[in-house]
Design a protein around this motif. Structure first.
Motif, mmCIF file in Angstrom:
data_model
loop_
_atom_site.group_PDB
_atom_site.id
_atom_site.type_symbol
_atom_site.label_atom_id
_atom_site.label_comp_id
_atom_site.label_asym_id
_atom_site.label_seq_id
_atom_site.Cartn_x
_atom_site.Cartn_y
_atom_site.Cartn_z
ATOM 1 N N PHE A 63 0.697 -1.516 -0.203
ATOM 2 C CA PHE A 63 -0.293 -0.239 0.167
ATOM 3 C C PHE A 63 0.620 1.217 0.366
ATOM 4 C CE2 PHE A 63 -2.442 -3.348 1.946
ATOM 5 C CZ PHE A 63 -3.907 -2.702 1.448
ATOM 6 N N PHE B 278 1.764 6.941 3.487
ATOM 7 C CA PHE B 278 1.679 8.871 3.237
ATOM 8 C C PHE B 278 2.759 8.895 4.631
ATOM 9 C CE2 PHE B 278 -1.802 7.735 0.489
ATOM 10 C CZ PHE B 278 -1.593 8.235 -0.699
ATOM 11 N N VAL C 30 -12.891 19.247 -10.625
ATOM 12 C CA VAL C 30 -12.264 18.860 -12.354
ATOM 13 C C VAL C 30 -13.169 18.012 -13.051
ATOM 14 C CG1 VAL C 30 -9.803 17.367 -12.512
ATOM 15 C CG2 VAL C 30 -9.655 19.115 -10.208
ATOM 16 N N ASN D 176 -15.220 7.906 -15.039
ATOM 17 C CA ASN D 176 -14.042 7.332 -13.386
ATOM 18 C C ASN D 176 -13.932 5.900 -13.764
ATOM 19 O OD1 ASN D 176 -13.810 10.017 -11.637
ATOM 20 N ND2 ASN D 176 -15.900 10.491 -12.184
ATOM 21 N N CYS D 177 -14.118 5.731 -14.188
ATOM 22 C CA CYS D 177 -13.968 4.492 -14.600
ATOM 23 C C CYS D 177 -12.545 3.924 -15.483
ATOM 24 C CB CYS D 177 -15.518 3.194 -14.851
ATOM 25 S SG CYS D 177 -16.286 3.135 -13.563
ATOM 26 N N ARG E 262 0.483 8.044 -12.890
ATOM 27 C CA ARG E 262 0.032 8.284 -11.644
ATOM 28 C C ARG E 262 -0.216 7.281 -10.984
ATOM 29 N NH1 ARG E 262 -4.879 11.554 -13.373
ATOM 30 N NH2 ARG E 262 -4.896 11.811 -11.299
ATOM 31 N N ARG F 110 1.283 5.507 -7.784
ATOM 32 C CA ARG F 110 1.158 7.035 -6.786
ATOM 33 C C ARG F 110 -0.513 6.739 -6.140
ATOM 34 N NH1 ARG F 110 3.302 12.051 -8.536
ATOM 35 N NH2 ARG F 110 4.119 12.602 -5.749
ATOM 36 N N LEU F 111 -0.966 5.320 -6.520
ATOM 37 C CA LEU F 111 -2.425 5.682 -5.909
ATOM 38 C C LEU F 111 -2.698 5.337 -4.091
ATOM 39 C CD1 LEU F 111 -4.361 4.473 -8.336
ATOM 40 C CD2 LEU F 111 -3.928 6.365 -8.244
ATOM 41 N N ALA F 112 -3.803 6.068 -4.097
ATOM 42 C CA ALA F 112 -3.112 5.850 -1.852
ATOM 43 C C ALA F 112 -4.696 4.509 -1.903
ATOM 44 C CB ALA F 112 -4.274 7.177 -1.912
ATOM 45 N N GLN F 113 -5.740 4.297 -2.260
ATOM 46 C CA GLN F 113 -6.545 3.300 -2.376
ATOM 47 C C GLN F 113 -6.144 2.066 -2.580
ATOM 48 O OE1 GLN F 113 -10.507 4.657 -2.856
ATOM 49 N NE2 GLN F 113 -10.315 6.368 -1.375
ATOM 50 N N TYR F 114 -5.613 1.794 -3.655
ATOM 51 C CA TYR F 114 -5.060 0.282 -3.830
ATOM 52 C C TYR F 114 -4.102 -0.349 -3.778
ATOM 53 C CZ TYR F 114 -10.023 2.483 -5.628
ATOM 54 O OH TYR F 114 -11.005 2.754 -4.936
ATOM 55 N N PRO F 115 -3.446 -1.054 -3.204
ATOM 56 C CA PRO F 115 -2.856 -1.872 -3.085
ATOM 57 C C PRO F 115 -1.996 -2.796 -4.385
ATOM 58 C CG PRO F 115 -3.991 -3.413 -2.285
ATOM 59 C CD PRO F 115 -4.846 -2.100 -2.529
ATOM 60 N N GLU G 52 -4.514 -3.208 -7.825
ATOM 61 C CA GLU G 52 -6.015 -3.408 -8.042
ATOM 62 C C GLU G 52 -6.507 -1.972 -8.275
ATOM 63 O OE1 GLU G 52 -7.091 -4.518 -3.721
ATOM 64 O OE2 GLU G 52 -8.808 -2.808 -3.896
ATOM 65 N N TRP H 87 -8.190 -0.319 -11.056
ATOM 66 C CA TRP H 87 -9.091 -1.041 -12.632
ATOM 67 C C TRP H 87 -8.019 -2.329 -13.167
ATOM 68 C CZ3 TRP H 87 -7.208 4.238 -10.500
ATOM 69 C CH2 TRP H 87 -8.979 5.028 -10.970
ATOM 70 N N LEU I 293 -3.865 15.292 4.612
ATOM 71 C CA LEU I 293 -3.686 13.990 4.561
ATOM 72 C C LEU I 293 -4.837 13.513 4.131
ATOM 73 C CD1 LEU I 293 -1.689 12.211 7.615
ATOM 74 C CD2 LEU I 293 -1.316 12.229 5.172
ATOM 75 N N SER J 246 -5.959 11.622 -4.832
ATOM 76 C CA SER J 246 -5.653 11.071 -5.944
ATOM 77 C C SER J 246 -6.200 9.889 -6.843
ATOM 78 C CB SER J 246 -3.829 10.647 -5.796
ATOM 79 O OG SER J 246 -4.001 9.947 -5.334
ATOM 80 N N HIS K 120 -9.513 7.310 -7.178
ATOM 81 C CA HIS K 120 -10.962 6.505 -8.507
ATOM 82 C C HIS K 120 -11.454 8.476 -8.772
ATOM 83 C CE1 HIS K 120 -15.183 5.680 -9.231
ATOM 84 N NE2 HIS K 120 -14.622 5.715 -9.958
ATOM 85 N N THR L 57 -13.832 4.456 1.563
ATOM 86 C CA THR L 57 -13.014 4.303 0.840
ATOM 87 C C THR L 57 -12.754 2.723 -0.082
ATOM 88 O OG1 THR L 57 -10.638 4.076 1.176
ATOM 89 C CG2 THR L 57 -11.780 2.993 2.799
ATOM 90 N N SER L 58 -11.785 1.638 -0.535
ATOM 91 C CA SER L 58 -11.715 0.901 -0.981
ATOM 92 C C SER L 58 -12.182 0.014 0.113
ATOM 93 C CB SER L 58 -10.577 0.313 -2.116
ATOM 94 O OG SER L 58 -9.091 0.504 -0.934
ATOM 95 N N ASN M 23 -8.356 -1.220 1.666
ATOM 96 C CA ASN M 23 -7.901 0.284 2.489
ATOM 97 C C ASN M 23 -9.108 -0.329 3.385
ATOM 98 O OD1 ASN M 23 -6.073 1.263 1.208
ATOM 99 N ND2 ASN M 23 -7.032 3.290 1.123
#
Lengths: 265, 121
Positions: free
Chosen positions: A61, A64, A99, A105-106, A113, A116-121, A136, A138, B12, B18, B20, B68-69, B72
């Motif tokens: 993961f 941050f 934005v 968004n799919c 990029r 460098r994603l926060a949510q997906y490992p 993970e 997409w 944070l 950044s 989905h 979140t996912s 996570n």
């Protein structure tokens, strides 16, 4: 008689795709810089060598606050790319910080990029002649060829979301060079690049903490970047974790309307 | 120093932008509490999702909350069975700026007192 002829015609029509497949298999030429019999397509007999590679098992993961604090690094754009970014910023400001999206968004963000994603490992798989990064996000797959092949000439590459990556091991460090990333994608949100964008990555375990993987990314673009953009991403390990399926169209609650606004349903 | 920490915390929080999709649709500075009953908890990428029938001023309102996912959430201690239809909960969310009954998940207090997520205050 007529009826038989029609049936025969239908049978023939149905049979055509299969007969095409039953012909000689496509035989691609050896990868750039390799000879027939070399490369990732000839993995048999080379699996034992993989055990010498570092221990990157588990899933990872993005961590941050792992880059030593301080403000995040920002690419220095130039010329028309800087102007496009300023125009984009002005539009976002005028649109109350929202934005606008030109794509669903799919649709995945692509390189760089997506690293460098926060949510997906992520997970890193080693097979002879290649490193595969499953994302993970997409459910994207990134291939790094480590079989000694070279990049094809840029003009012969299809511009893609992942680009063309070749890599080699310098001890415990995977060094990756990527070209051919589509210029419809971004370096960072709102920041465009040219077809000449190039990314180098040095990926290795943190010597102070083997459960942290470090990716030192260097980006150059003679048309779009004033200077090399450097960013270091750190990933933390979940040894027994597993990636979760990502079928965006099955759970798309954020469609984009005709004005580019993300909806919430 | 305290201000600086608060700023860092906000920075944070802003990071998932950044991911989905942008979080600009939510008022991430604002946290509100919903008291009610779980209607549905959907454990699926790109975002887990929970619907809550919340009681406010004697009326029941249905809220749709984005999380979140799932992976996570696992890191925060969630499981796909952590919230079930009919469970009584208190949930903290960051509401949609549009005023519609939706928001971004902050934290939940389950009926047995278990707290999952970052409980504020």
């Amino acid at each position: 008689m007529l009826r038989y002829a029609s049936l025969a015609a239908i049978a023939l029509a149905v049979a055509v795709p299969a007969s095409a497949q039953l012909g000689a298999a496509t035989k691609s030429p050896p990868p750039e810089g390799l000879s027939e019999g070399e490369g990732a397509g000839y993995a048999k007999g080379k699996y034992a060598e993989l055990d010498a590679l570092p221990d990157w098992g588990g899933i990872w993961f993005v961590q941050f606050g792992g880059s030593g604090g301080g403000p995040p690094a920002v690419p220095k754009l130039k010329g028309e790319y800087a102007e496009r970014y300023q125009a984009w910023r002005a539009e976002v400001t005028a649109n109350d910080g929202v934005v606008r999206r030109a794509r669903s968004n799919c649709s995945a963000p692509g390189m760089p990029r997506i690293m460098r994603l926060a949510q997906y490992p992520y997970e890193f798989l080693f097979t002879p002649g290649r490193v595969t990064i499953n994302q993970e996000a997409w459910m994207q797959t990134r291939t790094i060829w480590t079989d000694g092949r070279e990049h094809p000439p840029l003009e012969e590459l299809d511009p893609t979301f992942m680009g063309h990556s070749i890599g080699h091991w310098e001890g415990e460090v995977l060094v990756v060079d990527t070209i051919g990333i589509s210029d419809a994608l971004e370096i960072d949100t709102g920041m465009p690049h040219s077809a000449g964008f190039r990314l180098t990555e040095r990926i290795h375990l943190d010597s102070a903490d083997p459960d942290v993987l470090v990716n030192e990314m260097l980006m150059v673009d003679p048309e779009a970047l004033e200077e090399t953009f450097s960013v270091t991403v750190r990933y933390r390990r979940d040894r027994n974790g597993a990636l979760i399926e990502f079928q965006c169209s099955e759970n798309d609650r954020n469609p984009v309307d005709e004005d580019g606004n993300t909806l919430y349903q | 120093m305290k201000f600086r920490n608060a700023f860092l915390a906000l920075a944070l929080l802003a990071v998932p932008a950044s991911a989905h999709h942008s979080y600009a649709m939510f008022d991430m500075q604002k946290t509100i509490a919903l008291q009610g009953t779980i209607v549905k908890f959907k454990w699926q990428n790109p975002h887990a999702w929970v619907e809550v029938d919340a009681v406010a001023n004697g009326r029941t309102e249905r809220w749709a909350i984005e999380m979140t996912s799932p992976n996570n959430l696992i890191q925060q201690g969630f499981k796909r069975t952590s919230m079930k239809t009919g469970d009584k909960v208190t949930m903290q969310i960051h509401p949609l700026r549009s005023g519609s009954k939706g928001g971004s998940f902050g934290a939940v207090k389950l009926a047995d007192g278990t707290v999952l997520g970052d409980w504020a205050g």
